[in-house]
Design a protein around this motif. Structure first.
Motif, mmCIF file in Angstrom:
data_model
loop_
_atom_site.group_PDB
_atom_site.id
_atom_site.type_symbol
_atom_site.label_atom_id
_atom_site.label_comp_id
_atom_site.label_asym_id
_atom_site.label_seq_id
_atom_site.Cartn_x
_atom_site.Cartn_y
_atom_site.Cartn_z
ATOM 1 N N VAL A 43 -5.574 13.978 -21.847
ATOM 2 C CA VAL A 43 -5.615 12.483 -21.010
ATOM 3 C C VAL A 43 -6.823 12.430 -20.177
ATOM 4 O O VAL A 43 -7.016 13.454 -19.118
ATOM 5 C CB VAL A 43 -4.373 12.403 -20.181
ATOM 6 C CG1 VAL A 43 -4.243 10.932 -19.290
ATOM 7 C CG2 VAL A 43 -3.093 12.580 -21.001
ATOM 8 N N TYR A 62 -6.980 15.699 -18.182
ATOM 9 C CA TYR A 62 -5.843 16.506 -18.108
ATOM 10 C C TYR A 62 -5.355 16.860 -19.523
ATOM 11 O O TYR A 62 -4.888 15.909 -19.975
ATOM 12 C CB TYR A 62 -4.776 16.268 -17.309
ATOM 13 C CG TYR A 62 -4.970 15.934 -15.736
ATOM 14 C CD1 TYR A 62 -4.988 16.941 -14.906
ATOM 15 C CD2 TYR A 62 -5.262 14.708 -15.228
ATOM 16 C CE1 TYR A 62 -5.143 16.651 -13.454
ATOM 17 C CE2 TYR A 62 -5.888 14.328 -14.142
ATOM 18 C CZ TYR A 62 -5.436 15.470 -13.037
ATOM 19 O OH TYR A 62 -5.684 15.294 -11.796
ATOM 20 N N HIS A 99 -9.292 12.790 -4.480
ATOM 21 C CA HIS A 99 -9.034 14.372 -4.620
ATOM 22 C C HIS A 99 -10.442 14.984 -5.040
ATOM 23 O O HIS A 99 -10.552 16.112 -4.708
ATOM 24 C CB HIS A 99 -7.670 14.644 -5.510
ATOM 25 C CG HIS A 99 -6.345 14.091 -4.848
ATOM 26 N ND1 HIS A 99 -5.330 13.910 -5.811
ATOM 27 C CD2 HIS A 99 -6.114 13.643 -4.064
ATOM 28 C CE1 HIS A 99 -4.402 13.315 -5.081
ATOM 29 N NE2 HIS A 99 -4.763 13.255 -3.854
ATOM 30 N N PHE A 103 -10.089 18.629 -3.741
ATOM 31 C CA PHE A 103 -8.637 19.285 -3.893
ATOM 32 C C PHE A 103 -8.445 19.105 -5.689
ATOM 33 O O PHE A 103 -7.741 19.002 -6.239
ATOM 34 C CB PHE A 103 -7.657 18.541 -3.157
ATOM 35 C CG PHE A 103 -7.393 18.843 -1.779
ATOM 36 C CD1 PHE A 103 -6.566 20.116 -1.761
ATOM 37 C CD2 PHE A 103 -7.877 18.368 -0.742
ATOM 38 C CE1 PHE A 103 -6.521 20.955 -0.416
ATOM 39 C CE2 PHE A 103 -7.853 18.777 0.392
ATOM 40 C CZ PHE A 103 -7.151 20.067 0.611
ATOM 41 N N LEU A 104 -9.551 18.900 -6.348
ATOM 42 C CA LEU A 104 -9.496 18.836 -7.791
ATOM 43 C C LEU A 104 -10.946 19.189 -8.046
ATOM 44 O O LEU A 104 -12.008 18.829 -7.547
ATOM 45 C CB LEU A 104 -9.261 17.779 -8.035
ATOM 46 C CG LEU A 104 -8.420 17.133 -9.605
ATOM 47 C CD1 LEU A 104 -7.366 18.192 -9.537
ATOM 48 C CD2 LEU A 104 -7.997 15.920 -9.544
ATOM 49 N N ALA A 105 -11.243 19.966 -9.170
ATOM 50 C CA ALA A 105 -12.404 20.382 -9.901
ATOM 51 C C ALA A 105 -12.775 19.294 -10.937
ATOM 52 O O ALA A 105 -11.788 18.944 -11.657
ATOM 53 C CB ALA A 105 -12.420 21.508 -10.510
ATOM 54 N N GLY A 154 -2.082 4.288 -11.073
ATOM 55 C CA GLY A 154 -2.604 4.898 -12.206
ATOM 56 C C GLY A 154 -3.881 4.825 -12.871
ATOM 57 O O GLY A 154 -4.156 5.270 -13.836
ATOM 58 N N ALA A 155 -4.872 4.098 -11.993
ATOM 59 C CA ALA A 155 -6.167 3.737 -12.280
ATOM 60 C C ALA A 155 -6.876 5.144 -12.426
ATOM 61 O O ALA A 155 -8.066 4.894 -12.992
ATOM 62 C CB ALA A 155 -6.704 2.497 -11.795
ATOM 63 N N GLY A 156 -6.733 5.931 -11.348
ATOM 64 C CA GLY A 156 -7.367 7.138 -11.060
ATOM 65 C C GLY A 156 -7.972 7.023 -9.873
ATOM 66 O O GLY A 156 -8.862 8.093 -9.460
ATOM 67 N N LYS A 157 -7.494 6.141 -8.821
ATOM 68 C CA LYS A 157 -7.964 6.264 -7.386
ATOM 69 C C LYS A 157 -7.993 7.444 -6.787
ATOM 70 O O LYS A 157 -8.659 8.262 -6.196
ATOM 71 C CB LYS A 157 -7.524 5.188 -6.568
ATOM 72 C CG LYS A 157 -7.695 3.678 -7.125
ATOM 73 C CD LYS A 157 -6.909 2.871 -6.182
ATOM 74 C CE LYS A 157 -5.759 3.257 -5.814
ATOM 75 N NZ LYS A 157 -4.693 2.805 -6.999
ATOM 76 N N SER A 158 -6.597 8.057 -6.841
ATOM 77 C CA SER A 158 -6.312 9.392 -6.119
ATOM 78 C C SER A 158 -6.883 10.316 -6.863
ATOM 79 O O SER A 158 -7.491 11.233 -5.998
ATOM 80 C CB SER A 158 -4.334 9.475 -6.354
ATOM 81 O OG SER A 158 -4.029 8.558 -5.421
ATOM 82 N N THR A 159 -6.853 10.519 -8.216
ATOM 83 C CA THR A 159 -7.884 11.409 -8.840
ATOM 84 C C THR A 159 -9.231 11.366 -8.225
ATOM 85 O O THR A 159 -9.922 12.580 -7.779
ATOM 86 C CB THR A 159 -7.855 11.312 -10.165
ATOM 87 O OG1 THR A 159 -6.298 11.456 -10.656
ATOM 88 C CG2 THR A 159 -8.434 12.422 -11.108
#
Lengths: 243, 303
Positions: free
Chosen positions: B16, B13, B46, B51-53, B38-43
Motif C-alpha cells: 500500500v 506499507y 509523521h 515519527f516515520l521513516a 485517508g489521503a496521507g496527510k497524517s503520514t
C-alpha cells in the motif's frame, strides 16, 4: 542519576503508573502472598518444607513475575497504547534516558510490591532473618531487575505486551523450564532461584543453576533486553490514518 | 534555517502506497496540509515530524534529516492529533515539565511565556482532565511552543473544536506565522479553514494534488459546478423551467427525483425557491449531491 530529564521522566512515570487502575493488581498479589503465609503459619502444616514451597514456588515463580509483568509492561507500554508517549518523544531527550528512567521506576516498584513482601513472608514463614528468608529476598531483588528489562522490552516490541509476557512467564518458564533442561538456561525464574539458593542452600528450592551462571546469564539477558528496548524506541513510528 | 524540504518522498506499507513521490518546500508563514481522510496527510506529517521513516526520497527539517534524530525537536514543536496528554497534571505542570525535558534554563518562565501565548493563564492551575477539547489543544500548543521553536507542526488541530475555538486557533496560528515561524497544520475540513490567508498543499491519494495560495484554490472550489437532488410535486415541470435559467447547466429526471447541475451555487439556491413559488410546485427535498469532501478534492485534482 540521569540528570533533570531522567528525573522528570521518572517522576511522571511513577505518578502515571501508581495512578492507573492496574495499580490495584500489583498490590493484590503480594497481599495474597502474605495472607497465605500467615494462614499457613497459624495452621502448622505437617509438611516441614512449606516455607520453601510458599516462598519459592509461589513467591519467586508466581508473585514476582506477575508483579513485574504488570509493572514492567505499563511504565512505558501504557503511554505507547494511549499515544501520550509522543509528547515525551517529541523532545530532544535521548531514548536511552527514557528507557533508563522508566526501567528504574519499574525495578523500584517491583522491589517494593514483590521483593519486600516476599521478604516479609519469609520472615513470617521461617520465624526470623533465616538464610531462606534472605535468600529468596536476594533472588526477588535480582528477579525484579531482570524481569523488568524483559517486560519493558516486550512493551516496546508489541502492543500485546501482557499477552506475550504471560506467554513467556507461563509457557517458557513454567512448562518448558520444568521439562527441558536447556530452557532453564534462558529463564529469569531460574536465575532468581540460583541467586536465592546461593544464600539459602536449600535443595527443595530446586535451583538448577549455580550462582555464577545465574549472575552472568542474568546480566547478559538484562543488558541485551535494554539495548533492544532503546533501539526499538528510537525507531518508534506513528501509524498513519487507515488508507 | 526554518524550512521543511521534501524531495521525491514516498512511503509505503507493504503493497500500500501511503505517500507517492511528494516534493515540496515549506517556508515561514502558515501552511495548511489539506486533503480528505485517508489521503496521507497524517503520514506526511509523521514523516516530517520524525515519527516515520521515508521509504524513498529525501526529507530535511531545518537542514537535517528528522528520522532517528531527536535533536530536531530543539527546532521543531509538535502538536500530535491524539488528545492523550498526562491528564493528571495541571496545564502549568504539563508545560513546565516539557520545558524541563528541553533542559531550558528557566522552565517556569518559559512555561508562563508559552501559556501566555495561547491565553491559558486563567486555567493553568486546573488539571488537564477538566479541560474542554479546545483548551486541551491550546495547552498542547503551549507545550510545543515552550522552547520557542522556529517550526511548529500541528496534526488536525481543529478536530473536535467548535467554531469559536477554531477561529481562536486560526488567529493564534496566524500570529505565530507573522512572527516568522514556519507553521504547518493538517486538516480535512477545507471549507472550515476560511480564515487562512497562507498557502496550502492539497494531498489526495498520497499525491500532492494542488499547491499554492489558499484564496485562489478556494475560488476554484466555489465556482465549480454543483450537483443537487431535488424532489418536488412535479419534477418534470420544474425541470423544464430550470433549464431556462442561466445558473443551471443541466437537468436530468431520475427515479429518485430531479438531478440539477448548477454553475453558480448562490444564484441557483436563490432562484429555485422563487421559481417553485411562481410555478406553484411544492419542494419536498433539496440535497447537495456532491458536497462530500472527496468530490471537492477530486474536483481540485481534475482542474
Amino acid at each position: 542519576m540521569f540528570g533533570i530529564q531522567g528525573r522528570v521522566v521518572a517522576a511522571i512515570t511513577l505518578r502515571a503508573t501508581i495512578g492507573r487502575k492496574r495499580a490495584v493488581l500489583f498490590a493484590l498479589a503480594p497481599l495474597v502472598l502474605i495472607l497465605v503465609t500467615v494462614a499457613l503459619k497459624l495452621s502448622h502444616p505437617e509438611r516441614a518444607s512449606w516455607p520453601v514451597d510458599i516462598l519459592g514456588l509461589f513467591g519467586l515463580t508466581v508473585v514476582l513475575p506477575l508483579t513485574a509483568l504488570i509493572i514492567g509492561t505499563s511504565v512505558l507500554g501504557a503511554e505507547i497504547d494511549d499515544g501520550s508517549i509522543v509528547h515525551l518523544l517529541a523532545t530532544p531527550v535521548s531514548r536511552g534516558v527514557v528507557i533508563g528512567a522508566k526501567y528504574t521506576v519499574a525495578c523500584v516498584l517491583t522491589m517494593v510490591f514483590a521483593a519486600v513482601p516476599i521478604l516479609v513472608a519469609g520472615l513470617i514463614a521461617t520465624g526470623g532473618a533465616t538464610k531462606l528468608a534472605l535468600g529468596v529476598f536476594a533472588g526477588a531483588l535480582a528477579g525484579s531487575v531482570m524481569y523488568n528489562a524483559i517486560f519493558v522490552m516486550i512493551s516496546v516490541l508489541t502492543t500485546r505486551a501482557i499477552a506475550w509476557g504471560l506467554l513467556y512467564a507461563l509457557i517458557w518458564e513454567g512448562v518448558l523450564g520444568n521439562l527441558v533442561a536447556g530452557a532453564r538456561l534462558l529463564s529469569v525464574g531460574q536465575y532468581s532461584l540460583g541467586i536465592a539458593n546461593s544464600i539459602a542452600h536449600d535443595p527443595s528450592l530446586n535451583a538448577a543453576l549455580s550462582l555464577s551462571t545465574a549472575v552472568v546469564a542474568g546480566l547478559l539477558v538484562t543488558a541485551v533486553a535494554l539495548v533492544i528496548a532503546v533501539r526499538r524506541l528510537a525507531s518508534f513510528s506513528l501509524k498513519g490514518e487507515p488508507a | 534555517m526554518s524550512t521543511i524540504e521534501l524531495s521525491h518522498v514516498s512511503r509505503w506499507y507493504g503493497n500500500v502506497v501511503a505517500i507517492n513521490d511528494v516534493t515540496m518546500t515549506i517556508g515561514p508563514g502558515v501552511t495548511g496540509l489539506l486533503g480528505p481522510n485517508g489521503a496521507g496527510k497524517s503520514t506526511l506529517l509523521h514523516l516530517i515530524a520524525g515519527f516515520l521513516a521515508p521509504s524513498r526520497g529525501e526529507l530535511t527539517v531545518a537542514g537535517t534529516a528528522s528520522w532517528h534524530n531527536p535533536g530536531i525537536y530543539r527546532t521543531v514543536g509538535l502538536v500530535p492529533e491524539r488528545d492523550s496528554v498526562y491528564a493528571f497534571l495541571t496545564g502549568e505542570a504539563f508545560v513546565r515539565t516539557t520545558a524541563q525535558l528541553h533542559k531550558l534554563p528557566d522552565p517556569e518562565a518559559a512555561a508562563q511565556r508559552a501559556i501566555g501565548i495561547v491565553e491559558m493563564a486563567d486555567a493553568q492551575d486546573r488539571r488537564i482532565s477538566t479541560y474542554s477539547k479546545g483548551m486541551r489543544q491550546r495547552i498542547k500548543v503551549a507545550a510545543a511552543l515552550v522552547h520557542d521553536p522556529p517550526i511548529l507542526l500541528l496534526d488536525e488541530p481543529f478536530n473536535g473544536m467548535d467554531p469559536r475555538q477554531r477561529l481562536h486557533m486560526m488567529d493564534l496560528l496566524h500570529r505565530l506565522g507573522e512572527q516568522g515561524r514556519t507553521i504547518l497544520f493538517s486538516s480535512h475540513i477545507l471549507e472550515e479553514v476560511e480564515r487562512l490567508s497562507g498557502t496550502i498543499q492539497v494531498i489526495v491519494a498520497g499525491r500532492l494534488a494542488a499547491s499554492g495560495d489558499f484564496r485562489a484554490i478556494r475560488r476554484l472550489m466555489t465556482s465549480r459546478p454543483h450537483v443537487f437532488m431535488v424532489r418536488t410535486s412535479d419534477d418534470r415541470r420544474l425541470g423544464a423551467s430550470l433549464i431556462g435559467r442561466p445558473a443551471v447547466t443541466g437537468v436530468e429526471l431520475t427515479g429518485r427525483g430531479l438531478q440539477v447541475r448548477a454553475s453558480d451555487y448562490g444564484a441557483f439556491t436563490r432562484e429555485l425557491a422563487v421559481l417553485a413559488r411562481d410555478e406553484e410546485i411544492r419542494l419536498r427535498e433539496l440535497l447537495p449531491a456532491d458536497e462530500s469532501l472527496e468530490s471537492v478534492f477530486t474536483y481540485l485534482v481534475e482542474t
